[in-house]
Design an enzyme around this catalytic site. Structure first.
Site, PDB file in Angstrom:
ATOM      1  N   ARG A 197      57.479  18.676 -66.130  1.00  0.00           N
ATOM      2  CA  ARG A 197      56.710  17.762 -66.979  1.00  0.00           C
ATOM      3  C   ARG A 197      55.347  18.369 -67.280  1.00  0.00           C
ATOM      4  O   ARG A 197      54.683  18.899 -66.386  1.00  0.00           O
ATOM      5  CB  ARG A 197      56.525  16.414 -66.283  1.00  0.00           C
ATOM      6  CG  ARG A 197      55.624  15.490 -67.098  1.00  0.00           C
ATOM      7  CD  ARG A 197      55.685  14.053 -66.673  1.00  0.00           C
ATOM      8  NE  ARG A 197      55.055  13.817 -65.394  1.00  0.00           N
ATOM      9  CZ  ARG A 197      54.464  12.658 -65.060  1.00  0.00           C
ATOM     10  NH1 ARG A 197      54.445  11.647 -65.907  1.00  0.00           N
ATOM     11  NH2 ARG A 197      53.924  12.496 -63.866  1.00  0.00           N
ATOM     12  N   LYS A 247      47.454  20.012 -74.201  1.00  0.00           N
ATOM     13  CA  LYS A 247      46.393  20.867 -74.754  1.00  0.00           C
ATOM     14  C   LYS A 247      45.998  21.960 -73.763  1.00  0.00           C
ATOM     15  O   LYS A 247      45.935  23.140 -74.123  1.00  0.00           O
ATOM     16  CB  LYS A 247      45.186  20.015 -75.129  1.00  0.00           C
ATOM     17  CG  LYS A 247      44.124  20.772 -75.900  1.00  0.00           C
ATOM     18  CD  LYS A 247      43.072  19.805 -76.428  1.00  0.00           C
ATOM     19  CE  LYS A 247      42.111  20.519 -77.365  1.00  0.00           C
ATOM     20  NZ  LYS A 247      41.152  19.568 -77.936  1.00  0.00           N
ATOM     21  N   GLU A 296      51.032  31.429 -64.879  1.00  0.00           N
ATOM     22  CA  GLU A 296      51.465  32.825 -64.786  1.00  0.00           C
ATOM     23  C   GLU A 296      52.822  33.058 -65.439  1.00  0.00           C
ATOM     24  O   GLU A 296      53.092  34.142 -65.957  1.00  0.00           O
ATOM     25  CB  GLU A 296      51.496  33.261 -63.323  1.00  0.00           C
ATOM     26  CG  GLU A 296      50.105  33.457 -62.779  1.00  0.00           C
ATOM     27  CD  GLU A 296      50.111  33.549 -61.266  1.00  0.00           C
ATOM     28  OE1 GLU A 296      49.912  34.658 -60.757  1.00  0.00           O
ATOM     29  OE2 GLU A 296      50.319  32.525 -60.609  1.00  0.00           O
TER      30      GLU A 296
HETATM   31 MO1  MOS Z   1      47.226  34.515 -59.148  1.00  0.00          MO
HETATM   32  S1  MOS Z   1      47.511  36.524 -59.606  1.00  0.00           S
HETATM   33  O1  MOS Z   1      48.549  34.131 -58.143  1.00  0.00           O
HETATM   34  O2  MOS Z   1      45.727  34.529 -58.333  1.00  0.00           O
END
Ligand code: MOS
Length: 732
Positions: A622, A627, A699
């Site tokens: 979710r 934004k 990430e």
């Molecule tokens: Mo991030 S590279 O897991 O601080």
């Protein structure tokens, strides 16, 4: 209307653009002295003599510390995660293990005086030739002692499956060292109080971990250390460990009995605070003629420092996405400082090998690259055998392909053009580890109908202040503008570091629990407190909204302000304690997923690659704030473009120094490099991942950008580049 799901702008945005957000080095401290670190110019050997006499007499100098007069520190055990820091401690002996290693710290009245005095220090070295990592050294790599995860894995017999396969793909993929390059340099302000309490204002992704490490190294109880970091000007993993300058600042402040401020110079950012290790990855795929994988082998080697076994777990990427793999991780010890996590560590490198190899398999079998991935999709984690909690990879692939217009792609290399430019289109998929960390939070509901959220978690620039306000607002029936958030201070309830894209699922879940606890107390007062307005009703029938509690069945309501006043209270406090760590071995495998699509334009004469357009489709469960989520996604994509086309840290093969020492010598994407980026979220509430239903996002979005671009470059040019970044000389 709930606040969760709204595209609310960052609550700290105004502070940031008006200069009201205080970054570590800008925090004013009365009477603070300034420190400059002097570092080694050689990468291996020892200091024979360090003459500090001229520096000590220079204007404004308060003290010069070297290994001869620096207090001794306690050694720390090495671990990838706890405590997080390089184990080689600064200024403890005459040995030099890496170029850029601190050899002295000068404290003076002003920064200019400290920096100038540092230049007066004369150092004589005994120089040994440094071990400098080169990809060819992969054959000499060794397996370090067992670490965080298994270093090698074997599910079934991957080697036999590949040997017997109708179609085999084999390749070696290499990626360079990279640096984090946050705009805000690492900085520490150290202050000792009269009672022996140490306060460290530190630019860090982990106030709690920094306290732990400082406690161990300095031999101080944790209660005597306060670490503060309210705003971060970029971290990218480089600030998820403590580095020598933080410890030096603490001891220098004690030596001069004044607050000390130290900030790494831009050049020192390339040698004193970690980097991403290069990897050399050998990958082999076995498949049937229709492209169904029968085996994967993935072996990765990375350089590390002489003193820490940092393993870049790049081959983990291949264990979970399509099939379990056989594979290994080895290291080469070299004269460099310790590598550390950087922007989707492990996955961002591992997926370049895996998803490039999948593109090779698509061409070898004649199966469309999207269809090939759909064919290898699985609902069960191939490594653990557990079902995935949620896995919307199919939606990522199909919806992403539709948005991109993949059906208009002609598969042959060189087949698409725009005038004199070659056009290439590539796809790659990704899987990202869902990190679980324990975290606590406190929510205080004030008599005036506002609330305060507190946790020793972080906003590393991703929008944590904002989403925590949203989450607490919904639990309390307030609007987000009525909720203040305080983070980044060890005096607040203990939370986890801002690493692994984990703050939404974990630290923010603790905020939700704390806000629910505060609400429950308010409901209890309304049912059983003084002049209880809802006496006799059931707690479940009470609704909170618009700063008030209501009981629709009896058409009653009361504001928080009135309820608290009636009970003679100024506030109600709820505590949240979220500890999902035991669930790591639960019945479900939890990961985030993506499919990303890149179109490039290649100049056939100059070998220049430009990104034309990019579509990313993500399953991160979710989405709490579309934004800030989109903002994270486009940031991740842009860093992925850097990995694909620009970023590389180079080492002088003789001196063993990183040569990039400024933004001018380390290329990162600028606005001119980036076209419009199109981002779709296809995930749904994942109850296994978090009470908020969210999985890690930030990430994930940096993963597989590089293989999508490399695959697009192959489509454009017919050249398979297996070495990042894809620079012009690899295409002409
Ligand atoms: Mo991030 S590279 O897991 O601080």
């Amino acid at each position: 209307m709930t606040a969760i799901g709204q595209p609310i702008s960052r609550v700290d945005g105004r502070l940031k653009v008006t200069g009201g957000a205080r970054y570590t080095a800008d925090i004013p401290l009365a009477g603070a002295a300034h420190a400059a670190i002097v570092h080694s110019t050689i990468a291996n050997g020892r200091t024979v003599s360090i003459d500090t006499s001229a520096a000590e007499k220079a204007p404004g100098v308060l003290v010069v510390l070297t290994h001869r007069n620096m207090p001794r520190m306690n050694p720390v055990p090495w671990s990838h995660l706890r405590p997080q820091g390089q184990t080689y401690l600064p200024l403890q002996d005459d040995k030099i293990h890496y170029a850029g290693q601190p050899v002295a710290i000068v404290v003076a009245e002003t920064l200019a005086q400290a920096a100038y005095a540092g230049t007066l220090i004369e150092i004589e070295y005994e120089v040994d030739p440094p071990v400098v990592f080169r990809p060819l050294m992969a054959s000499e790599a060794i397996q370090p002692p067992q670490r965080m995860w298994p270093l090698s894995s074997s599910v079934g017999n991957a080697d036999k499956a590949i040997a017997d396969a109708a179609v085999k793909i084999e390749g070696v993929y290499t990626m360079p060292d990279r640096h984090h390059n946050p705009m805000e340099p690492h900085a520490t302000l150290a202050v000792w109080d009269d009672d022996g309490t140490l306060t460290l204002y530190d630019s860090t992704q982990m106030v709690v971990g920094t306290r732990k490490l400082a406690s161990l190294v300095l031999g101080l109880p944790e209660e005597k250390i306060i670490v503060v970091c309210e705003f971060l000007g970029g971290g990218f993993g480089g600030k998820s460990w403590s580095w020598p300058h933080t410890l030096l600042a603490a001891l220098a402040a004690r030596a001069v009995n004044r607050p000390v401020r130290v900030q790494l110079t831009r050049a020192q950012m390339y040698s004193m605070a970690g980097h991403q290790a290069a990897t050399v990855q050998a990958i082999a795929l076995g498949a049937d003629r229709e492209g169904k994988l029968t085996g994967i082998r993935h072996d990765s080697v990375n350089p590390t420092s002489l003193f820490d076994d940092y393993v870049e777990y790049a081959a983990l990427a291949s264990r979970h996405l399509w099939r379990a793999s056989g594979g290994s991780h080895k290291v080469v010890h070299a004269n460099r400082n310790s590598p550390v996590v950087l922007r989707a560590p492990m996955e961002a490198q591992g997926h370049f090998a895996l998803e490039s190899a999948m593109d090779e398999l698509a061409y070898a079998t004649g199966v469309d690259p999207v269809a090939l991935r759909l064919r290898n999709d699985t609902d069960t984690d191939p490594y653990s055998g557990r079902p995935f909690s949620t896995r919307a990879l199919r939606e990522c692939l199909t919806k992403g392909a539709a948005r991109f217009g993949w059906d208009k792609r002609t598969p042959e290399p060189h087949s698409m053009r725009d005038g004199r430019y070659l056009i290439g289109q590539g796809v790659a998929a990704a899987i990202f580890t869902h990190w679980r960390w324990p975290g606590k939070a406190r929510v205080t509901l004030n008599g005036g109908g506002s609330a305060l959220v507190e946790a020793a978690a972080h906003d590393i620039g991703t929008g944590t202040y904002t989403v925590m306000a949203q989450v607490a607002a919904d639990a309390l029936g307030l609007t987000p503008d009525r909720v203040a958030v305080r983070l980044g201070d060890t005096r607040l309830p203990e939370s986890h570091p801002a690493i692994g894209s984990s703050t939404m699922a974990n630290a923010t879940a603790a905020v939700m629990l704390a806000a629910q606890a505060a609400r429950a107390k308010a409901v209890e007062l309304a049912l059983t407190g003084r002049d209880a307005p809802f006496a006799g009703a059931a707690a479940d029938d009470v609704i909170v909204a618009d700063g008030r509690l209501s009981l629709p069945s009896r058409n009653l309501d009361i504001t928080y302000a009135e309820l608290l006043a009636r009970n003679g209270l100024s506030s109600l406090v709820g505590e949240g304690d979220y500890d999902p760590v035991e669930e790591v071995n639960g019945p479900k495998a939890i990961f985030s997923f993506s499919a990303v699509f890149a179109e490039v334009r290649v100049d056939p004469d100059l070998g220049l690659v430009r990104l034309n357009r990019f579509v990313g489709a993500y399953d991160a469960g979710r989405i709490i704030n579309p934004k800030t989520a989109r903002s994270q996604a486009i940031g991740g994509i842009i860093w992925g473009v850097g990995q694909a086309l620009l970023e590389q840290s180079e080492t002088d093969p003789v001196m063993g120094r990183f040569l990039n020492r400024n933004y001018s010598g380390y290329l990162v994407p600028t606005n001119a490099d980036i076209p419009e980026l199109d981002v779709l979220f296809v995930g749904e509430f994942d109850e296994e991942a978090s009470p908020l239903g969210a999985k890690g996002l930030g990430e994930l979005t940096a993963v597989s950008v590089a293989p999508a671009i490399a695959n697009a470059v192959y489509h454009a040019t017919g050249k398979r580049v297996r070495d990042l970044p894809i620079t012009v000389e690899k295409l002409v």
